[in-house]
Scaffold this active site. Structure first.
Site, PDB file in Angstrom:
ATOM      1  N   ILE A  14       0.827  -1.209   0.000  1.00 21.66           N
ATOM      2  CA  ILE A  14       0.000   0.000   0.000  1.00 21.66           C
ATOM      3  C   ILE A  14       0.867   1.267   0.000  1.00 21.66           C
ATOM      4  CG2 ILE A  14      -0.367   0.284   2.513  1.00 21.66           C
ATOM      5  CD1 ILE A  14      -2.939   0.723  -0.350  1.00 21.66           C
ATOM      6  N   SER A  36      12.087   1.083   7.158  1.00 25.18           N
ATOM      7  CA  SER A  36      11.739  -0.229   6.608  1.00 25.18           C
ATOM      8  C   SER A  36      12.774  -1.243   7.050  1.00 25.18           C
ATOM      9  CB  SER A  36      11.713  -0.143   5.080  1.00 25.18           C
ATOM     10  OG  SER A  36      11.667  -1.442   4.539  1.00 25.18           O
ATOM     11  N   ARG A  37      12.274  -2.442   7.357  1.00 25.78           N
ATOM     12  CA  ARG A  37      13.196  -3.490   7.785  1.00 25.78           C
ATOM     13  C   ARG A  37      14.076  -3.947   6.638  1.00 25.78           C
ATOM     14  NH1 ARG A  37       8.768  -7.562   9.654  1.00 25.78           N
ATOM     15  NH2 ARG A  37       8.323  -7.099   7.482  1.00 25.78           N
ATOM     16  N   LYS A  89      -5.690   1.869   7.557  1.00 28.25           N
ATOM     17  CA  LYS A  89      -6.767   1.052   8.134  1.00 28.25           C
ATOM     18  C   LYS A  89      -6.284  -0.387   8.214  1.00 28.25           C
ATOM     19  CE  LYS A  89      -8.364  -1.684   5.704  1.00 28.25           C
ATOM     20  NZ  LYS A  89      -7.974  -2.842   4.804  1.00 28.25           N
ATOM     21  N   ASP A 167     -10.270  -7.645   6.715  1.00 28.75           N
ATOM     22  CA  ASP A 167      -9.340  -6.635   6.194  1.00 28.75           C
ATOM     23  C   ASP A 167      -9.998  -5.876   5.038  1.00 28.75           C
ATOM     24  OD1 ASP A 167      -6.408  -5.509   5.975  1.00 28.75           O
ATOM     25  OD2 ASP A 167      -7.009  -6.102   3.955  1.00 28.75           O
TER      26      ASP A 167
HETATM   27  P1  NAP Z   1       2.326  -5.591   3.058  1.00 27.18           P
HETATM   28  O1  NAP Z   1       2.531  -5.519   1.586  1.00 27.18           O
HETATM   29  O2  NAP Z   1       2.525  -6.876   3.750  1.00 27.18           O
HETATM   30  O3  NAP Z   1       3.262  -4.474   3.679  1.00 27.18           O
HETATM   31  C1  NAP Z   1       3.316  -4.175   5.042  1.00 27.18           C
HETATM   32  C2  NAP Z   1       4.721  -3.693   5.357  1.00 27.18           C
HETATM   33  O4  NAP Z   1       4.788  -3.395   6.744  1.00 27.18           O
HETATM   34  C3  NAP Z   1       5.775  -4.757   5.117  1.00 27.18           C
HETATM   35  O5  NAP Z   1       6.251  -4.693   3.782  1.00 27.18           O
HETATM   36  C4  NAP Z   1       6.835  -4.361   6.100  1.00 27.18           C
HETATM   37  O6  NAP Z   1       7.605  -3.338   5.517  1.00 27.18           O
HETATM   38  C5  NAP Z   1       6.115  -3.666   7.238  1.00 27.18           C
HETATM   39  N1  NAP Z   1       6.066  -4.436   8.480  1.00 27.18           N
HETATM   40  C6  NAP Z   1       6.452  -4.000   9.695  1.00 27.18           C
HETATM   41  N2  NAP Z   1       6.248  -4.918  10.634  1.00 27.18           N
HETATM   42  C7  NAP Z   1       5.723  -5.980  10.006  1.00 27.18           C
HETATM   43  C8  NAP Z   1       5.320  -7.255  10.443  1.00 27.18           C
HETATM   44  N3  NAP Z   1       5.395  -7.603  11.735  1.00 27.18           N
HETATM   45  N4  NAP Z   1       4.844  -8.117   9.519  1.00 27.18           N
HETATM   46  C9  NAP Z   1       4.760  -7.776   8.213  1.00 27.18           C
HETATM   47  N5  NAP Z   1       5.145  -6.555   7.752  1.00 27.18           N
HETATM   48  C10 NAP Z   1       5.629  -5.676   8.642  1.00 27.18           C
HETATM   49  O7  NAP Z   1       0.884  -5.082   3.437  1.00 27.18           O
HETATM   50  P2  NAP Z   1       0.015  -3.956   2.744  1.00 27.18           P
HETATM   51  O8  NAP Z   1      -0.885  -4.571   1.739  1.00 27.18           O
HETATM   52  O9  NAP Z   1       0.868  -2.824   2.319  1.00 27.18           O
HETATM   53  O10 NAP Z   1      -0.931  -3.575   3.967  1.00 27.18           O
HETATM   54  C11 NAP Z   1      -0.478  -2.757   5.029  1.00 27.18           C
HETATM   55  C12 NAP Z   1      -1.690  -2.088   5.647  1.00 27.18           C
HETATM   56  O11 NAP Z   1      -2.328  -1.316   4.631  1.00 27.18           O
HETATM   57  C13 NAP Z   1      -2.726  -3.084   6.167  1.00 27.18           C
HETATM   58  O12 NAP Z   1      -3.263  -2.622   7.375  1.00 27.18           O
HETATM   59  C14 NAP Z   1      -3.778  -3.099   5.069  1.00 27.18           C
HETATM   60  O13 NAP Z   1      -5.076  -3.368   5.587  1.00 27.18           O
HETATM   61  C15 NAP Z   1      -3.691  -1.679   4.558  1.00 27.18           C
HETATM   62  N6  NAP Z   1      -4.158  -1.545   3.190  1.00 27.18           N
HETATM   63  C16 NAP Z   1      -3.694  -2.362   2.196  1.00 27.18           C
HETATM   64  C17 NAP Z   1      -4.203  -2.253   0.915  1.00 27.18           C
HETATM   65  C18 NAP Z   1      -3.718  -3.095  -0.228  1.00 27.18           C
HETATM   66  O14 NAP Z   1      -4.264  -2.980  -1.343  1.00 27.18           O
HETATM   67  N7  NAP Z   1      -2.709  -3.928  -0.081  1.00 27.18           N
HETATM   68  C19 NAP Z   1      -5.195  -1.299   0.639  1.00 27.18           C
HETATM   69  C20 NAP Z   1      -5.601  -0.452   1.663  1.00 27.18           C
HETATM   70  C21 NAP Z   1      -5.090  -0.599   2.930  1.00 27.18           C
HETATM   71  P3  NAP Z   1       9.169  -3.236   5.748  1.00 27.18           P
HETATM   72  O15 NAP Z   1       9.747  -4.511   5.190  1.00 27.18           O
HETATM   73  O16 NAP Z   1       9.452  -2.028   4.985  1.00 27.18           O
HETATM   74  O17 NAP Z   1       9.435  -3.094   7.203  1.00 27.18           O
END
Ligand code: NAP
Length: 313
Positions: A14, A36-37, A89, A167
């Site tokens: 996101i 970022s990690r 969110k 989610d």
């Molecule tokens: P994602 O691709 O898994 O990314 C989350 C990032 O958070 C990871 O890349 C990681 O970044 C970091 N992180 C820190 N602590 C973590 C942990 N314990 N486990 C996993 N990741 C961790 O997820 P995302 O889709 O971007 O979603 C993140 C949030 O945005 C969620 O709450 C989701 O509901 C919301 N969201 C997502 C979307 C969508 O389309 N994907 C849309 C709207 C809202 P680093 O490696 O950089 O630390």
């Protein structure tokens, strides 16, 4: 006024898809650092943790784009360090985490913005206005998508606090809580858990409002083919449908509004305004409904639908 100097935590899907391009297009805010990690972002300062970022660069605000399970600790640290905070969110893994952040932000006189991106879809405010002086008779929400397509490799989403099908389902709840004129309450729920996962893959919910109107919601992550993000509202004076996640509005079969994705542009414009006006914007209602579903919902185990181990990867 100088632009808000923003640091972002969690460089995942996101952050890359929506936050970076939307921040770049918004006046009054500038991305200066990321924590970022594993990733590094070109053209800004990079750190591996929030703590290092707070110590290493001057910031006014922090945007948290991590999974919800780690959101509270990060938000608490950022507010304690005197930074305004924007939460992706869902705003936390529990309702009480959010209550704690609201108190801390108020005490420190900082902006806390619990964003609900679907509320910025083009049809949502027109739908709210259309419904404001009508009596709602019944509401049907269908939010059905393919988890394998939208959440590949996201192990966190199947863990406690990851919310599973809520989610995306919480996006529908964020719209319904915004557009309906009356509050509503959960009366029945059925949550389906794959036998090898800790979060639901489907949910059927029934609510009622103070007038006795029935509001039903079907969330399902097993949808293949066309995806469904629709809300139908029957009133005493016509039928409204919001489709495509709230970006299209139809009244009595006639299209009224259709606009391409503008959600995150609205979020960042809103954040700049909130900080400028010294206000917060936190609505716990969508997360409270999810918590209620876990409280009241009957839990059913379904056969594992995955071919692959550990979910949709
Ligand atoms: P994602 O691709 O898994 O990314 C989350 C990032 O958070 C990871 O890349 C990681 O970044 C970091 N992180 C820190 N602590 C973590 C942990 N314990 N486990 C996993 N990741 C961790 O997820 P995302 O889709 O971007 O979603 C993140 C949030 O945005 C969620 O709450 C989701 O509901 C919301 N969201 C997502 C979307 C969508 O389309 N994907 C849309 C709207 C809202 P680093 O490696 O950089 O630390």
């Amino acid at each position: 006024m100088a632009p808000i100097r923003l640091g972002l935590v969690g460089v995942g899907k996101i952050a890359r898809d929506q936050h970076f391009p939307s921040i770049a297009k918004t006046d009054g805010i500038e991305l200066v650092a990321a924590a970022s990690r594993s990733a590094s972002v070109d053209g800004i300062e990079n750190f591996t943790t929030l703590t290092e970022m707070l110590a290493g660069v001057e910031l006014d605000a922090v945007a948290l784009c991590t999974p919800p399970q780690v959101r509270h600790a990060l938000a608490h640290a950022a507010l304690a360090a005197g930074k305004h905070v924007l939460l992706e969110k869902p705003p936390g893994a529990t309702v009480s985490e959010l209550t704690d952040l609201v108190s801390l932000a108020a005490q420190k006189r900082l902006t806390l913005f619990a964003t609900w991106h679907s509320r910025f879809a083009a049809g949502v405010e027109p739908a709210r206005r259309w419904l404001a002086d009508r009596t709602v008779r019944a509401v049907r929400v269908e939010w059905k998508e393919d988890v394998r397509h939208w959440h590949p490799g996201q192990a966190w989403i199947w863990e406690p606090g990851g919310l599973g099908v809520f989610d995306p389902g919480i996006n529908a709840l964020s719209i319904v809580t915004r557009i309906l004129p009356l509050p509503f309450f959960l009366t029945e729920g059925s949550l389906e858990f794959p036998e090898n996962q800790q979060a639901p893959i489907a949910a059927d919910l029934a609510f009622t409002d103070a007038n006795g109107a029935r509001i039903s919601a079907a969330f399902d992550w097993r949808q293949t083919g066309p995806q469904t993000w629709d809300i139908h509202v029957e009133t005493d004076d016509g039928r409204l449908t919001l489709s495509k996640g709230g970006s299209e509005m139809v009244v009595d079969g006639k299209p009224v509004m259709s606009e391409a994705d503008s959600e995150y542009a609205g979020i960042y414009r809103g954040f700049v305004e909130l900080v400028g006006e010294g206000r917060s914007d936190v609505d716990v209602a969508p997360l409270q409904h999810v918590a209620d579903a876990f409280l009241l919902g009957a839990r059913r185990i379904v056969e594992a639908f995955h071919d692959e181990p550990n979910g949709a990867a």
